[in-house]
Scaffold this active site. Structure first.
Site: not given
Length: 266
Positions: A20, A121-122, A144, A196
């Site tokens: 990846g 990968d999909r 990612t 924050t």
């Protein structure tokens, strides 16, 4: 820690590699059982010899001899590293890898306008998800990019949606704002942050939960109420803890799909 090899049943030893943009995930199968797995940082500049040394050390640390491997299956969305790992496999393992691409049988009919645009990968995830969980299904992959992939009742890959990944979005927030610090992705005490760090954690974590829930609802409206939702990727578990729409978390879905596709092409 080295594994006790005495009680292992001997099956075909297969190395699966998922390359990846951020991580490279590797796994060793003995038959249908995933025996060991590792995650490396994706570094484009590394040479085949460098990745080979890392792989050989990982195998040795887990008690495996590279000579035991009988096959290699690979999916890559990083073209420069595809060749790197093919060379590694041939030079150090003596094996020509099965690389998932347009010429490989996957068991998945791709209904995309241009099937070649679909990342390997999909396709591999779709093959594994349909075989393991049936269809219709939505696969959410937290990599990612955060991808949503749709499979119909017959197991056809219909397409999906691509959004910036959690890491990309968080990094953009840190880089583009002068006063916001880099933080760990963790659950804040409440949605309304009182400082924050908690405010950023709320926006990043709960914001992505909202993204997932919204996209899943839209996919379900098109695929039907019986649609399964399977999550994979490094951050799948963190998101799944915050929402009920994810039914299954399968962190090794891509490795499982690679093993299945390897068997189809023997």
């Amino acid at each position: 820690m080295r594994r006790d090899r005495d009680n292992e049943e001997k099956g075909e030893m297969l190395l699966c590699i998922d390359i990846g943009n951020t991580n490279i995930v590797l796994g060793v199968y003995n038959g249908e059982q995933l025996m060991a797995h590792w995650r490396l940082a994706t570094v484009h500049e590394r040479m085949p010899d460098e990745y080979a040394m890392l792989l050989l050390q990982l195998l040795s640390h887990s008690g495996y001899d590279p000579g035991e491997l009988q096959g290699v299956a690979m999916a890559s969305v990083v073209p420069p590293l595809t060749g790197t790992f093919v060379k590694l496999s041939e030079a150090y393992l003596g094996l020509t890898p099965l690389v998932v691409d347009a010429g490989v049988r996957t068991g998945v009919r791709i209904r995309y306008d241009n099937p070649r645009e679909v990342g390997a990968d999909r396709v591999v995830d779709a093959a594994a998800a349909y075989r393991l969980y049936g269809g219709p299904a939505c696969i959410v992959d937290f990599g990612t990019a955060t991808t949503f992939d749709a499979i119909n009742t017959e197991g056809d890959y219909l397409g999906g949606a691509i959004a910036p990944g959690i890491g990309i979005s968080a990094e953009a927030l840190f880089a583009r704002t002068a006063k916001l610090p880099r933080i760990d992705l963790a659950r804040p005490p409440r949605a309304i942050g009182s400082n924050t760090v908690h405010s950023m954690q709320s926006g990043i974590l709960f914001g992505y939960v909202g993204l997932v829930e919204g996209m899943v609802a839209r996919f379900r409206a098109e695929l039907g109420d019986n649609m399964r939702v399977i999550a994979t990727g490094g951050l799948a578990e963190i998101i799944a803890r915050e929402t009920s729409v994810i039914e299954v978390v399968d962190p090794w879905l891509t490795l499982k799909g690679l093993r299945m596709i390897y068997e189809l092409n023997r």
